[in-house]
Design a protein around this motif. Structure first.
Motif, PDB file in Angstrom:
ATOM      1  N   TRP A 185       0.640  -1.433   0.185  1.00  0.00           N
ATOM      2  CA  TRP A 185      -0.094   0.116  -0.133  1.00  0.00           C
ATOM      3  C   TRP A 185       0.582   1.060   0.408  1.00  0.00           C
ATOM      4  N   CYS A 186       0.238   1.772  -0.719  1.00  0.00           N
ATOM      5  CA  CYS A 186       1.491   3.685  -0.854  1.00  0.00           C
ATOM      6  C   CYS A 186       0.689   4.624  -0.570  1.00  0.00           C
ATOM      7  N   LEU A 187       1.231   5.145   0.623  1.00  0.00           N
ATOM      8  CA  LEU A 187       0.364   6.466   1.485  1.00  0.00           C
ATOM      9  C   LEU A 187       0.710   7.696   0.701  1.00  0.00           C
ATOM     10  N   GLY A 188      -0.243   7.248   0.160  1.00  0.00           N
ATOM     11  CA  GLY A 188      -0.639   9.149  -1.405  1.00  0.00           C
ATOM     12  C   GLY A 188       0.428   8.992  -2.209  1.00  0.00           C
ATOM     13  N   ASN A 189       0.710  10.001  -2.561  1.00  0.00           N
ATOM     14  CA  ASN A 189       1.787  10.001  -4.296  1.00  0.00           C
ATOM     15  C   ASN A 189       2.120  11.581  -3.954  1.00  0.00           C
ATOM     16  N   GLU A 190       3.689  11.474  -4.694  1.00  0.00           N
ATOM     17  CA  GLU A 190       4.520  12.785  -4.538  1.00  0.00           C
ATOM     18  C   GLU A 190       3.463  14.194  -3.497  1.00  0.00           C
ATOM     19  N   MET A 191       3.333  14.065  -2.760  1.00  0.00           N
ATOM     20  CA  MET A 191       2.950  14.565  -1.436  1.00  0.00           C
ATOM     21  C   MET A 191       3.931  16.398  -1.538  1.00  0.00           C
ATOM     22  N   ASP A 192       4.957  16.302  -2.394  1.00  0.00           N
ATOM     23  CA  ASP A 192       6.207  17.046  -2.473  1.00  0.00           C
ATOM     24  C   ASP A 192       5.255  18.979  -2.851  1.00  0.00           C
ATOM     25  N   GLY A 193       5.392  17.959  -4.176  1.00  0.00           N
ATOM     26  CA  GLY A 193       4.512  18.776  -5.111  1.00  0.00           C
ATOM     27  C   GLY A 193       3.434  19.947  -5.164  1.00  0.00           C
ATOM     28  N   PRO A 194       3.870  20.600  -5.525  1.00  0.00           N
ATOM     29  CA  PRO A 194       2.947  22.205  -5.507  1.00  0.00           C
ATOM     30  C   PRO A 194       1.776  20.887  -6.850  1.00  0.00           C
ATOM     31  N   TRP A 195       2.080  20.585  -7.397  1.00  0.00           N
ATOM     32  CA  TRP A 195       1.031  20.129  -9.260  1.00  0.00           C
ATOM     33  C   TRP A 195      -0.082  19.344  -7.692  1.00  0.00           C
ATOM     34  N   GLN A 196       0.187  18.688  -6.741  1.00  0.00           N
ATOM     35  CA  GLN A 196      -0.292  17.525  -6.319  1.00  0.00           C
ATOM     36  C   GLN A 196      -1.862  18.396  -5.630  1.00  0.00           C
ATOM     37  N   ILE A 197      -2.816  17.664  -5.731  1.00  0.00           N
ATOM     38  CA  ILE A 197      -4.001  18.740  -4.763  1.00  0.00           C
ATOM     39  C   ILE A 197      -3.513  17.743  -3.059  1.00  0.00           C
ATOM     40  N   GLY A 198      -3.406  18.757  -2.794  1.00  0.00           N
ATOM     41  CA  GLY A 198      -3.200  18.136  -0.996  1.00  0.00           C
ATOM     42  C   GLY A 198      -1.988  18.566  -0.896  1.00  0.00           C
ATOM     43  N   GLN A 199      -1.241  19.395  -1.293  1.00  0.00           N
ATOM     44  CA  GLN A 199       0.053  19.429  -1.186  1.00  0.00           C
ATOM     45  C   GLN A 199       0.586  19.518   0.255  1.00  0.00           C
ATOM     46  N   LYS A 200       1.787  19.018   0.397  1.00  0.00           N
ATOM     47  CA  LYS A 200       1.652  19.129   2.116  1.00  0.00           C
ATOM     48  C   LYS A 200       3.160  19.451   2.052  1.00  0.00           C
ATOM     49  N   THR A 201       3.390  20.356   3.306  1.00  0.00           N
ATOM     50  CA  THR A 201       5.031  20.606   3.803  1.00  0.00           C
ATOM     51  C   THR A 201       5.643  18.628   4.853  1.00  0.00           C
ATOM     52  N   ALA A 202       6.863  18.354   4.569  1.00  0.00           N
ATOM     53  CA  ALA A 202       7.523  17.719   5.284  1.00  0.00           C
ATOM     54  C   ALA A 202       7.019  17.128   6.189  1.00  0.00           C
ATOM     55  N   SER A 203       6.540  18.404   7.044  1.00  0.00           N
ATOM     56  CA  SER A 203       6.015  18.022   8.824  1.00  0.00           C
ATOM     57  C   SER A 203       4.552  17.163   8.778  1.00  0.00           C
ATOM     58  N   GLU A 204       3.948  18.337   7.491  1.00  0.00           N
ATOM     59  CA  GLU A 204       2.264  17.812   8.211  1.00  0.00           C
ATOM     60  C   GLU A 204       1.711  16.820   7.003  1.00  0.00           C
ATOM     61  N   TYR A 205       2.700  15.561   6.216  1.00  0.00           N
ATOM     62  CA  TYR A 205       2.391  14.856   5.081  1.00  0.00           C
ATOM     63  C   TYR A 205       3.212  13.956   6.068  1.00  0.00           C
ATOM     64  N   GLY A 206       4.493  14.189   6.859  1.00  0.00           N
ATOM     65  CA  GLY A 206       4.908  13.059   7.943  1.00  0.00           C
ATOM     66  C   GLY A 206       4.418  11.772   8.682  1.00  0.00           C
ATOM     67  N   ARG A 207       3.469  13.788   8.934  1.00  0.00           N
ATOM     68  CA  ARG A 207       2.119  13.548  10.571  1.00  0.00           C
ATOM     69  C   ARG A 207       1.303  12.657   9.934  1.00  0.00           C
ATOM     70  N   VAL A 208       0.353  12.658   8.833  1.00  0.00           N
ATOM     71  CA  VAL A 208      -0.258  12.394   8.484  1.00  0.00           C
ATOM     72  C   VAL A 208      -0.296  10.932   8.204  1.00  0.00           C
ATOM     73  N   ALA A 209       0.646  11.181   7.818  1.00  0.00           N
ATOM     74  CA  ALA A 209       1.202   9.416   6.528  1.00  0.00           C
ATOM     75  C   ALA A 209       1.516   8.224   9.015  1.00  0.00           C
ATOM     76  N   PHE A 210       2.037   8.915   9.233  1.00  0.00           N
ATOM     77  CA  PHE A 210       1.841   8.601  10.878  1.00  0.00           C
ATOM     78  C   PHE A 210       1.117   7.842  10.803  1.00  0.00           C
ATOM     79  N   GLU A 211       0.346   8.547  10.952  1.00  0.00           N
ATOM     80  CA  GLU A 211      -1.344   8.697  11.754  1.00  0.00           C
ATOM     81  C   GLU A 211      -1.738   7.240  11.336  1.00  0.00           C
ATOM     82  N   THR A 212      -1.372   7.570   9.278  1.00  0.00           N
ATOM     83  CA  THR A 212      -2.475   6.403   8.419  1.00  0.00           C
ATOM     84  C   THR A 212      -1.935   5.251   8.365  1.00  0.00           C
ATOM     85  N   ALA A 213      -0.679   4.820   8.513  1.00  0.00           N
ATOM     86  CA  ALA A 213       0.248   3.698   8.900  1.00  0.00           C
ATOM     87  C   ALA A 213       0.207   3.058  10.384  1.00  0.00           C
TER      88      ALA A 213
END
Length: 502
Positions: A167-195
């Motif tokens: 399972w992949c926890l999202g896709n290219e979340m660092d990209g400004p082209w991405q719907i729902g782009q996040k900073t590394a800390s924002e994404y890291g926290r969401v990815a951790f809780e989802t995992a």
């Protein structure tokens, strides 16, 4: 030019994970509709999938396929693709500015994957959605029954769970082209809780966290360090992506771009090692290189659709690069790089499999055909399973403005875990000189050439088409094994695959 190589039985890199030769199907362009799925096609099976495409995919033997995206997944509602097809909504896909009919969803894709013989690698939406939808999707796909989501799956026609492991926890979340782009800390926290939530359901699944979309990102490599700091103990892989463009009149320089790939892998591998040491961890995290390919031929022609000038078309032709012979050599160099880094790169997904920057193309209502890059990918998947060897290579080298000390001879080797054969994948990057090479077989008893295939002698701009698959492998010749030394020659700008047997 001469080159000498030593292959020693005791000098290995690692056992290769077969998933290194995976691919990718995204709801993008014609990858799904008129790609793998075309109910009105003469070859379509009862589920609407093109049998001619399935046959070509089986030639490659694709071990794992990532789905449903890609940028598409970051605004995707997986529930739209279940239930009766006549009740499924059409949605606007913001990633590629197209309309999605949802006629293919998880049930259809799973049926296709089973028929093709590929493992599913599913992505969850951490752009517009999040943890709750991810855990519901996991329950729908993997729970035996007796709950809302698993019973809904049964109601929709699938009694047994699919038991998807990867399972992949999202896709290219660092990209400004991405719907729902996040900073590394924002994404890291969401990815951790989802995992954490997904592992509460099943601790044996494998999870892939997003790394940098490209080594050219401004946030690279701090992104990897931050995201792994949050998620290291809860994930198994960090995802990397890289695409290659030929904007250099010097073909040797174009083919040296695989050196950038090697540097990218080594940098992220060092961050993984650093994070493991920092956390005093016994857990291992590896790299999932789940998007890679040559991509530049179609960029300009696709802009009007992607920028919304054509409205919201359904399954338009997008990212349909027609690959030339130079790209064949580049793909071979990329695959060699992955093999040489098999100790850290465990999963790879050529992006993509059909029509969208793909080795397989289709004509709506017409034939399916092999692009020039089909063959190095096929040979690597068929014969690159086993143990990667650490070769010692002596050959003339050259410089570029982005890589130094580049060997004209690009080579990798795999010892098969099926029949003990040795397979060498070889590229001559030199534009004008052949390379006479010998390979010392230290500790090996191989005495005969099982198979010898060459792709070479073509104009660099030569392509295949539905009318003529001009670029094809030919039989090699004039190779010998004398006193445990394999001797052969490779012409300028040529790919060669040689298998040696006991």
């Amino acid at each position: 030019m001469k080159a000498s190589i030593t292959a020693h039985k005791q000098f290995s890199v690692a056992k290769i994970d077969p998933r290194l030769y995976g691919s990718f199907i995204e709801h993008l362009g014609r990858a799904v509709y008129t790609g793998i799925y075309e109910p009105t096609h003469p070859s379509a099976d009862d589920n609407g999938f093109r049998q001619d495409v399935i046959d070509l995919i089986k030639e490659i033997d694709v071990p794992v396929t990532r789905y449903p995206g890609g940028n598409f997944v970051s605004a995707y509602n997986w529930e739209d693709g279940i239930g009766p097809k006549e009740n499924r909504p059409t949605r606007l896909d913001l990633a590629w500015h197209t309309a999605e009919s949802n006629q293919v969803g998880i049930h259809e894709f799973a049926d296709w994957a089973e028929k093709v013989g590929t493992e599913m690698m599913l992505a969850v939406n951490l752009g517009s959605r999040g943890l709750d939808e991810a855990r519901s999707f996991l329950e729908y796909v993997n729970h035996p029954g007796g709950t809302y989501w698993s019973d809904l799956r049964k109601h929709n026609g699938r009694e047994e769970p699919w038991n998807v492991k990867l399972w992949c926890l999202g896709n290219e979340m660092d990209g400004p082209w991405q719907i729902g782009q996040k900073t590394a800390s924002e994404y890291g926290r969401v990815a951790f809780e989802t995992a954490k939530a997904m592992r509460s359901f099943d601790n044996n699944i494998e999870l892939v966290v997003c790394g940098s979309s490209s080594p050219m990102m401004d946030t690279y490599p701090e992104w990897e360090a931050t995201v792994l700091d949050y998620t290291y103990e809860t994930v198994n892989y960090i995802s990397l992506h890289m695409y290659f463009e030929n904007n250099d009149t010097n073909t040797s320089h174009y083919l040296a771009k695989a050196e950038q790939l090697g540097n990218y892998i080594e940098t992220v591998a060092s961050i993984i090692r650093m994070t493991k040491a920092k956390k005093r961890s016994d857990h291992n995290v590896y790299i999932s290189f789940d998007e890679w390919n040559v991509w530049y031929h179609s960029r300009e022609q696709d802009k009007p659709t992607i920028e919304g000038e054509n409205g919201w078309p359904h399954a338009p032709a997008l990212l349909e690069d027609i690959y030339d012979f130079a790209d064949t050599l580049q793909v071979a160099c990329i695959l060699n790089t992955f093999i040489r880094n098999a100790d850290v790169v465990k999963i790879g997904c050529m992006a993509q499999l059909v029509n969208v920057i793909a080795p397989i193309m289709t004509v709506e209502g017409g034939p399916a055909w092999r692009q020039s890059i089909f063959y190095p990918y096929m040979y690597a998947s068929q014969y690159g399973r086993g143990t990667a060897l650490n070769l010692a290579v002596t050959c003339d080298r050259y410089e570029t403005n982005f890589a130094s000390n580049v060997s004209y001879l690009d080579i990798s080797c795999v010892e098969s875990d099926q029949d003990d054969s040795l397979t060498f994948f070889i590229v001559n990057r030199h534009e004008t000189e052949a390379i006479d090479f010998d390979i010392a077989l230290e500790g090996f008893e191989h005495t005969r050439v099982i198979e010898d295939k060459i792709i070479g002698g073509y104009d660099l701009t030569q392509t295949n088409s539905p009318e003529a698959e001009t670029i094809q492998p030919q039989d090699g010749k004039d190779s010998t094994i004398i006193e445990r030394k394999f001797n052969a020659s490779i012409e300028p700008l040529t790919y060669r695959m040689v298998r040696l047997g006991l």
